[in-house]
Enzyme design. Structure first.
Site, PDB file in Angstrom:
ATOM      1  N   TRP A  84     -23.983 -17.259 -40.664  1.00 47.74           N
ATOM      2  CA  TRP A  84     -24.351 -16.435 -41.017  1.00 47.74           C
ATOM      3  C   TRP A  84     -22.806 -15.618 -40.873  1.00 47.74           C
ATOM      4  O   TRP A  84     -21.868 -15.672 -40.275  1.00 47.74           O
ATOM      5  CB  TRP A  84     -25.024 -15.040 -40.912  1.00 47.74           C
ATOM      6  CG  TRP A  84     -26.001 -14.830 -39.722  1.00 47.74           C
ATOM      7  CD1 TRP A  84     -25.275 -15.163 -38.505  1.00 47.74           C
ATOM      8  CD2 TRP A  84     -26.533 -14.299 -39.490  1.00 47.74           C
ATOM      9  NE1 TRP A  84     -26.091 -14.970 -37.343  1.00 47.74           N
ATOM     10  CE2 TRP A  84     -27.145 -14.461 -38.357  1.00 47.74           C
ATOM     11  CE3 TRP A  84     -27.701 -13.550 -40.359  1.00 47.74           C
ATOM     12  CZ2 TRP A  84     -27.686 -13.148 -37.145  1.00 47.74           C
ATOM     13  CZ3 TRP A  84     -29.059 -11.849 -39.564  1.00 47.74           C
ATOM     14  CH2 TRP A  84     -28.709 -12.077 -38.340  1.00 47.74           C
TER      15      TRP A  84
ATOM     16  N   HIS B 140     -14.805  -1.528 -55.020  1.00 44.94           N
ATOM     17  CA  HIS B 140     -14.142  -2.086 -56.418  1.00 44.94           C
ATOM     18  C   HIS B 140     -13.465  -3.132 -56.216  1.00 44.94           C
ATOM     19  O   HIS B 140     -12.342  -2.818 -56.330  1.00 44.94           O
ATOM     20  CB  HIS B 140     -13.724  -0.683 -56.998  1.00 44.94           C
ATOM     21  CG  HIS B 140     -14.321   0.528 -56.831  1.00 44.94           C
ATOM     22  ND1 HIS B 140     -14.869   0.821 -57.753  1.00 44.94           N
ATOM     23  CD2 HIS B 140     -14.948   1.611 -56.301  1.00 44.94           C
ATOM     24  CE1 HIS B 140     -15.388   1.555 -58.182  1.00 44.94           C
ATOM     25  NE2 HIS B 140     -15.742   2.086 -56.918  1.00 44.94           N
TER      26      HIS B 140
ATOM     27  N   HIS C 133     -16.314  -5.684 -60.614  1.00 50.46           N
ATOM     28  CA  HIS C 133     -17.089  -5.150 -60.043  1.00 50.46           C
ATOM     29  C   HIS C 133     -17.608  -3.627 -61.021  1.00 50.46           C
ATOM     30  O   HIS C 133     -17.097  -4.278 -61.809  1.00 50.46           O
ATOM     31  CB  HIS C 133     -16.480  -4.498 -58.674  1.00 50.46           C
ATOM     32  CG  HIS C 133     -15.750  -3.377 -58.612  1.00 50.46           C
ATOM     33  ND1 HIS C 133     -14.161  -3.969 -59.180  1.00 50.46           N
ATOM     34  CD2 HIS C 133     -15.321  -2.184 -59.815  1.00 50.46           C
ATOM     35  CE1 HIS C 133     -13.449  -3.221 -59.896  1.00 50.46           C
ATOM     36  NE2 HIS C 133     -14.013  -2.122 -59.669  1.00 50.46           N
TER      37      HIS C 133
ATOM     38  N   ASP D  28     -17.707   0.251 -62.221  1.00 51.64           N
ATOM     39  CA  ASP D  28     -17.491   1.505 -61.780  1.00 51.64           C
ATOM     40  C   ASP D  28     -18.744   2.769 -62.497  1.00 51.64           C
ATOM     41  O   ASP D  28     -18.945   2.384 -63.624  1.00 51.64           O
ATOM     42  CB  ASP D  28     -16.665   1.837 -62.644  1.00 51.64           C
ATOM     43  CG  ASP D  28     -14.810   1.330 -62.427  1.00 51.64           C
ATOM     44  OD1 ASP D  28     -15.131   0.507 -61.141  1.00 51.64           O
ATOM     45  OD2 ASP D  28     -13.888   1.028 -63.560  1.00 51.64           O
TER      46      ASP D  28
ATOM     47  N   HIS E  99     -17.324   7.479 -59.254  1.00 47.07           N
ATOM     48  CA  HIS E  99     -16.208   6.681 -59.130  1.00 47.07           C
ATOM     49  C   HIS E  99     -14.702   8.248 -59.468  1.00 47.07           C
ATOM     50  O   HIS E  99     -13.851   7.991 -59.121  1.00 47.07           O
ATOM     51  CB  HIS E  99     -15.569   5.440 -59.909  1.00 47.07           C
ATOM     52  CG  HIS E  99     -13.993   5.049 -59.538  1.00 47.07           C
ATOM     53  ND1 HIS E  99     -13.710   4.576 -58.138  1.00 47.07           N
ATOM     54  CD2 HIS E  99     -13.364   4.546 -60.269  1.00 47.07           C
ATOM     55  CE1 HIS E  99     -12.319   3.884 -59.010  1.00 47.07           C
ATOM     56  NE2 HIS E  99     -12.625   3.494 -59.487  1.00 47.07           N
TER      57      HIS E  99
ATOM     58  N   HIS F 288     -10.876   5.240 -67.042  1.00 44.91           N
ATOM     59  CA  HIS F 288     -11.360   6.096 -65.910  1.00 44.91           C
ATOM     60  C   HIS F 288     -12.529   7.555 -66.975  1.00 44.91           C
ATOM     61  O   HIS F 288     -13.566   7.972 -66.031  1.00 44.91           O
ATOM     62  CB  HIS F 288     -11.284   5.606 -64.709  1.00 44.91           C
ATOM     63  CG  HIS F 288     -10.996   4.546 -64.355  1.00 44.91           C
ATOM     64  ND1 HIS F 288     -10.152   3.578 -64.717  1.00 44.91           N
ATOM     65  CD2 HIS F 288     -11.625   4.051 -63.533  1.00 44.91           C
ATOM     66  CE1 HIS F 288     -10.371   2.242 -63.648  1.00 44.91           C
ATOM     67  NE2 HIS F 288     -10.905   2.330 -63.215  1.00 44.91           N
TER      68      HIS F 288
HETATM   69 MN    MN Z   1     -13.773  -0.141 -59.875  1.00 44.83          MN
END
Ligand code: MN
Ligand code: MN
Lengths: 257, 257
Positions: A61, A69, A73, A75, A79, A207
């Site tokens: 492991w 991010h 991924h 958001d 964020h 964003h």
């Molecule tokens: Mn992001």
């Protein structure tokens, strides 16, 4: 027969296919590079805990370090400062994670112009051809950028004038946030905004407007070329990090043949 | 109407529900504790990269550290020495990640006996009542342990004689690996094996037999009480870590009402 049993049979029979839209996650996964004085995020690294050895004779492991991010991924609204009173990634309702997807393909235009921006009129043209974007959909923006994902230099495409990767115009980002009933936007690039979007007004409009409106972002998607313009069901699976601003995510789609 | 459009309509209308089977991921997430000389894994930690400040005026994000086997997570065959020539987590076929689930509920028995072990006869009794386990299913083992997930001490339930949490008997693990056409087993506890399974022969039989047979494990599930004994569709979403022995995972289920 129940609907879910029909779906199970269609999955076995191949008339519904599962498409993996996730980029493989490894030390080679490209990560956004912001200019000074901004801080940058941790790329993916791992350390062996045991590998069938004295520290664990039967088991292997790793421990991992990576940014929220990094790679494919999610958001979450918090964020961005415009969404700071919104949801963290663990609070996103599950019905937003299993939802229809529409795909707008501008890969030809982006091959000719890496600074290509998606405009309101492109989405209006799509709607003239395919009908209105269904309420609660994810809008997936195909740029062909996934073909560069194995080469961080080509993927980030930086020269002395900045990073040249496609994105969304200020006007279009505002319109998607305020007028179009999508839950979020998904892209193939390192972030939902264009490489040069730090110089836009406002900076990083995808964003600023979408997260500010409680919508979501999804990045570094692969295999969008395997989806139809409409009719796919998207499965978006970020880790439910309490207080998290985003998360590496597995993203799958169901497509009917 | 297409099957996926029917599913979208059923999701909107509420006749198909999305259930989140994932435990929230945070600094409080319980992590397995192995005795010396074995190495232990990194629990979940985070560090702020920027929070609407000089290091990132408009954005907030974290870097994360955690083990592959932390929280709700997926065990790939290479996690165990018996499966070392098998698949890593990025190689698991997507049709194993969207598959039927059956649920066997022994929460009453586990409340009386924290060392309860699932036996072949329990599964045979389930099959007498509900019919054969469909080929390609996930077997989900409900123990009631998710109610303890907020309290690491109660969840790991350690005393001077070891960790007392339910699991699967040696005989049953071998039978599930070799005779029952499941793709994997999912549990509510910290691992797929019982707390005392280090002393079994072989040690950790669920890991040894199932991963050795190319099957999978799934741990720290929540909300199994909301699933029917059969008929749910499981969505298992580990991160596709190249060479990874497992991964924190989002796990959802679709249930028809
Ligand atoms: Mn992001
Ligand atoms: Mn594990």
């Amino acid at each position: 027969m129940s609907l879910l049993q029909q779906l199970v049979d269609s999955l076995s029979g191949g008339s519904v296919e599962v498409i993996d839209l996730t980029s493989p996650l490894s030390e080679n996964t490209p990560v956004i590079q912001l200019p000074p004085p901004f801080a940058n995020t941790q790329s993916f690294t791992r350390r062996v805990v045991s590998r069938y050895d004295d520290k664990g004779p039967a088991w292997f492991w790793h421990d991992l370090s990576l940014g929220e991010h990094v790679g494919t991924h999610f958001d979450a609204p918090i964020h961005w400062i415009t969404g700071k009173d919104g949801l963290d990634v663990s609070q996103v309702p599950v019905h937003h994670l299993v939802a229809p997807a529409v795909v707008i393909d501008k890969s030809k235009e982006c091959a000719e112009n890496p600074d290509f921006l998606l405009e309101v009129e492109h989405i209006q043209q799509w709607q003239q051809e395919h009908g209105p974007i269904p309420r609660g959909s994810w809008l997936l923006f195909r740029t062909g950028w996934d073909a560069r994902a194995g080469d961080p230099k080509a993927f980030l495409n930086v020269d002395e004038s900045g990073s040249h990767t496609p994105g969304v115009s200020v006007e279009c980002a505002k319109w998607l946030a305020e007028e179009v009933p999508i839950v979020g936007i998904g892209v193939e690039t390192v972030g939902t905004d264009a490489g040069l979007a730090g110089s836009f007004d406002p900076p990083f409009p995808c964003h600023a407007f979408l997260l500010g409106a409680g919508k979501y972002g999804l990045t570094q998607l692969a295999n969008l070329s395997k989806l139809p313009p409409k009719g796919a069901l998207l499965i978006v699976a970020p880790l439910p990090i309490v207080g998290g601003t985003g998360s590496p995510a597995r993203v799958l789609a169901l497509v009917e043949r």
